[in-house]
Every structure is written in C-alpha cells, then in structure tokens.
Design an enzyme around this catalytic site. Structure first.
Site, short mmCIF file in Angstrom:
data_model
loop_
_atom_site.label_atom_id
_atom_site.label_comp_id
_atom_site.label_asym_id
_atom_site.label_seq_id
_atom_site.Cartn_x
_atom_site.Cartn_y
_atom_site.Cartn_z
N GLY A 27 0.73 -1.27 0.10
CA GLY A 27 0.11 0.01 0.17
C GLY A 27 0.99 1.32 0.08
O GLY A 27 0.57 2.29 -0.75
N ASN A 29 -7.27 4.32 9.78
CA ASN A 29 -6.63 3.17 10.42
C ASN A 29 -6.71 3.21 12.01
O ASN A 29 -6.72 2.27 12.54
CB ASN A 29 -5.22 2.68 10.05
CG ASN A 29 -4.39 4.03 9.81
OD1 ASN A 29 -4.68 5.19 9.14
ND2 ASN A 29 -3.25 3.95 10.41
N GLN A 72 -7.75 0.42 4.57
CA GLN A 72 -8.53 0.05 5.65
C GLN A 72 -10.09 -0.40 5.19
O GLN A 72 -10.69 -1.04 5.83
CB GLN A 72 -8.52 0.81 6.62
CG GLN A 72 -6.90 1.15 7.15
CD GLN A 72 -6.53 -0.20 8.17
OE1 GLN A 72 -7.35 -1.14 8.46
NE2 GLN A 72 -5.44 -0.31 8.35
N SER A 111 -4.20 -2.71 -0.08
CA SER A 111 -3.06 -3.78 0.23
C SER A 111 -3.58 -5.14 0.63
O SER A 111 -4.44 -5.31 1.38
CB SER A 111 -2.47 -2.88 1.54
OG SER A 111 -1.37 -3.74 2.19
N HIS A 122 -2.30 -7.49 2.59
CA HIS A 122 -2.08 -8.01 3.96
C HIS A 122 -3.25 -7.50 5.08
O HIS A 122 -3.29 -8.06 6.10
CB HIS A 122 -0.92 -7.78 4.83
CG HIS A 122 -0.35 -6.44 5.08
ND1 HIS A 122 -0.45 -6.00 6.36
CD2 HIS A 122 -0.07 -5.48 4.40
CE1 HIS A 122 0.00 -4.95 6.51
NE2 HIS A 122 0.20 -4.42 5.15
N THR A 156 9.80 -7.54 -12.20
CA THR A 156 9.32 -8.75 -12.29
C THR A 156 8.17 -9.07 -11.12
O THR A 156 8.39 -8.67 -10.16
CB THR A 156 10.04 -10.09 -12.20
OG1 THR A 156 11.19 -9.85 -13.18
CG2 THR A 156 9.59 -11.43 -12.54
N CYS A 211 5.52 4.59 17.48
CA CYS A 211 6.59 4.50 18.17
C CYS A 211 7.90 4.60 17.26
O CYS A 211 7.96 3.89 16.12
CB CYS A 211 6.99 3.14 18.80
SG CYS A 211 8.69 3.00 19.76
N1 PLP Z 1 -2.80 3.19 4.21
C1 PLP Z 1 -3.23 2.66 5.58
C2 PLP Z 1 -4.60 3.51 5.72
C3 PLP Z 1 -2.72 1.81 6.10
O1 PLP Z 1 -3.40 1.50 7.61
C4 PLP Z 1 -1.60 1.15 5.85
C5 PLP Z 1 -1.12 0.36 6.63
O2 PLP Z 1 -1.00 0.25 7.82
C6 PLP Z 1 -1.03 1.58 4.63
C7 PLP Z 1 -1.30 2.65 3.80
C8 PLP Z 1 0.24 1.03 3.98
O3 PLP Z 1 0.06 -0.18 3.71
P1 PLP Z 1 1.25 -1.44 3.46
O4 PLP Z 1 1.47 -1.73 5.04
O5 PLP Z 1 0.92 -2.43 2.79
O6 PLP Z 1 2.57 -0.55 3.21
#
Ligand code: PLP
Length: 379
Positions: free
Chosen positions: A71, A150, A178, A198, A200, A237, A324
């Site tokens: 992301g 988030n 999110q 993203s 994950h 790639t 942190c």
């Molecule tokens: N944007 C938001 C709102 C997120 O919560 C996060 C990850 O915590 C990201 C972007 C970044 O995504 P990635 O962890 O895939 O770099």
C-alpha cells in the site's frame, strides 16, 4: 495455557487459507510472466486472474490495476504531479487530510511547498468546507483522502469530496487500504480517480499492494523504471505468488463481506459497551460512522504503551494509537489533528476485529481490561 487473542487486524491480518493455497501453487511455477513460453504464460495467467478479480471487486477495469510491493508504494506512486483525468488536471499541487497514513503525508513526488493539509473535525472526519476553501485558491490539485482511518476507524466523506474536487478541476486519490473487506468500496460509485489497496489487510500476503485508476486517468509518472511491466507503470518482475494470494484473498473477502460485517458490528458494540463500563473508558470518534471492526479508546491517566504490554501479558494482541519511532513514543498525529492534547493522544489503545474474532475473544479482552483498568489506573 489459554490461547492468544488477536485484536490487531488493522495492523495486519492472518493469511486466508485460500490465499495460502494460491501462493503455494504459484511458488511451484518456474516461469517469468513476461516470457512467452508455456511456463511464462502460466505465470502470466495467475497474475491476470488476480488482476481481474481485484478489478471486479473494486469496480475498475483490469487494465487500470497496477500491482505494487505494498500500500505504501501504491500511495507513493499515486501522488504524482502532472496527473490528469476526465474531470480535471494536470494537477500542480497536493492536498492531503491531516489524518492520512504516513505514506500519504510523505507527499509522493510533490515538493514540500506544493503540499497543503486539510483539517479534520474533533471526530476525525475531513472538513469539507476547509477542502473547498483550499481548492479555491490556486491551480488544480490532487486531493488525497482515505476511505477509513486506520486508528479511529472513522469513515471519510470520499464521495462528497470527489464532487467538490472535480468541480474545482482536480483529481481525487483515495487510500482504501482499511476499507477493503470491511465496508463496500467501489471506485466508480465513490468517483475516485485513483485508489490504493493492500493485500495483507484482507488476508493476503504482506508486501503486495495495488494502485487502481479510473478509466481515462493519465500522466502517472512511474516510481520504478526499467522493464515494461504493468503497462510501463511499474517496472520489476511481478511478485506472482504474492499477487495470486492477493487475488484469492480479495475473492473470499468480498464474498464473506455482508456476513462478516454483521458479526463484527455485534461484537464491536459489545466490546465497546463493556470497555466503557470500566475505569471511565471512552471511545474516540464514537459519534460518526466508523469501520465495523475498530475501537480506539482511552481512560483518564492511561498510558498506551503500558496498556499494550498489559494486554499482551494477558495473552491479547492490541496496539496503541501512538507511533513509536526511534524508541520514543510519539502522540498519534491523528488524535493531535482531532484537537486532543498530547497526554490524551498518548493514551489511546486500539482493538481491531476480524473474520475469525468470536464472542470468547471479546470476553477475554473485557476481562483483561477489567484487570488492567483497575490496577494500571490506580497506581
Ligand atoms: N494506508 C493505510 C490507511 C494503512 O493503514 C496502511 C498500513 O497500515 C498503509 C496505507 C500501508 O500499507 P502497507 O502496509 O501495505 O504498506
């Protein structure tokens, strides 16, 4: 020994079984998706299948999906001076909301003196009047507003923002990292020109993301140059297994969405009511529409780091709203932007739920908070 309870789904999610299977199959392929032989074509098939799945899930055309390493990379790529779309541009400056993820606040390729901040309300929602004022003075802007925050889970008025931005000849980028898998999100109905996702956060692997564009958006400057992958928009790639895992996770997440949302709202409300009955806890942004899975709370005198460690010792993974960096806990920029003083902004604890969260997990979290609230805050 009781099992661990994972309540940090906004940080990352466990891998979905479907994503794992897709990745295992992809790892056994030898081919490079750019090769024209059978092995290459098989790898290409997996990448294109995932692209079509993600595109359908978010209301875009497959050719407008660019896979990235995260992301973070998709956000960096989106913030590109010179972007233009059917309703505006080329953009010459960037406006970002004050509660964006650090990867948006970093500003992409815009110089610092071309970046402006859009204020948020006390509830952490973008102030559209402030956006309108900012848009009035100056050349066409790229505006970046997240679909959901988030930390607080507050939903942002992205569809309204899209109209305002387009009227002013600008473009809208939405960080929907999110939102995907927690609320319905469709780039077309929102009216976004670009959106970030993203893997994950939806049960896919870490280290894979996507930038999705509306039809007709052009002028995107690649961050990575070299080979012609991703239609010359992102060289390198492709991460075939990661992308296959992303596609599989998107498919199952979207299928499960209506049921998951119902279940999470019930559990979230029970968690919130329970927390608030103990040690004077209060929930941030509780008066606005939020993600169904997120609770950010504090209590008088609470120190987030101590609480996070306390929950961990009770077997529960939660996170603090504070970032942190270099060993020093900073107050959350989100809560600071909402007007909370630093002490309060350092005392926020986030619990976030997911598809496998059950009633027993909520009981355990409440039990832990009863214990911690009554001991931490007394000392
Ligand atoms: N944007 C938001 C709102 C997120 O919560 C996060 C990850 O915590 C990201 C972007 C970044 O995504 P990635 O962890 O895939 O770099």
């Amino acid at each position: 020994m009781p099992t661990r309870v994972y309540l940090d789904w906004n940080a990352t999610t466990p891998l979905r079984a479907e994503a794992r299977s897709a990745m295992l199959a992809a790892w056994d392929l030898a081919g490079n998706p750019s090769s024209i032989h059978a092995e290459g074509r098989e790898a290409r098939r997996l990448v294109e299948e995932a692209r079509a799945t993600l595109a359908a899930a978010v209301g875009a055309l497959p050719r407008n999906v660019v896979f990235t390493s995260a992301g973070t990379e998709a956000n960096a790529m989106a913030l590109s001076p010179g972007l233009r779309g059917s309703s505006g541009g080329p953009v010459e400056r960037l406006l970002v909301s004050a509660v964006e993820h650090a990867s948006v606040l970093a500003g992409g390729r815009f110089p610092v003196d071309r970046i402006g901040l859009i204020q948020v309300t006390r509830s952490g929602v973008v102030d559209l009047d402030h956006l309108k004022t900012q848009l009035k003075d100056g050349p066409p802007a790229l505006v970046s507003i997240m679909a959901a925050n988030n930390e607080t889970g507050a939903l942002q008025p992205v569809a309204e923002a899209a109209s305002v931005v387009h009227e002013a000849g600008g473009l809208l980028h939405v960080d929907a990292v999110q939102a995907l898998g927690k609320i319905p999100f469709d780039i077309k109905s929102v009216g976004a020109d670009l959106a970030t996702f993203s893997a994950h956060k939806i049960g896919g692997p870490k280290g894979v993301g996507a930038l999705v564009m509306a039809e007709g958006v052009g002028g995107l400057e690649p961050v990575l140059r070299g080979g012609g992958q991703e239609l010359n928009r992102r060289a390198g790639t492709e991460n075939v297994a990661g992308i296959a895992g992303f596609g599989a996770a998107a498919k199952v997440t979207l299928q499960a969405l209506p049921e998951d949302v119902k279940r999470m709202v019930t559990l979230r409300d029970r968690l919130e009511n329970g927390l608030c009955g103990i040690a004077g806890a209060t929930v941030f942004a509780d008066n606005v529409a939020r993600l169904p899975n997120t609770v950010l709370f504090t209590a008088p005198g609470l120190k987030a780091e101590t609480a996070v460690i306390g929950f961990d010792l009770e077997g529960i993974a939660v996170s603090s709203g504070s970032a942190c960096s270099s060993g020093k806990v900073q107050p959350s920029h989100v809560l600071s932007a909402m007007g909370y003083d630093p002490a309060m902004a350092q005392g926020a604890v986030r619990l976030s739920l997911g598809w496998s969260t059950g009633p027993e997990d909520i009981n355990r979290a409440l039990e832990a908070w009863r214990k911690l609230g009554n001991t931490l805050l007394k000392g």
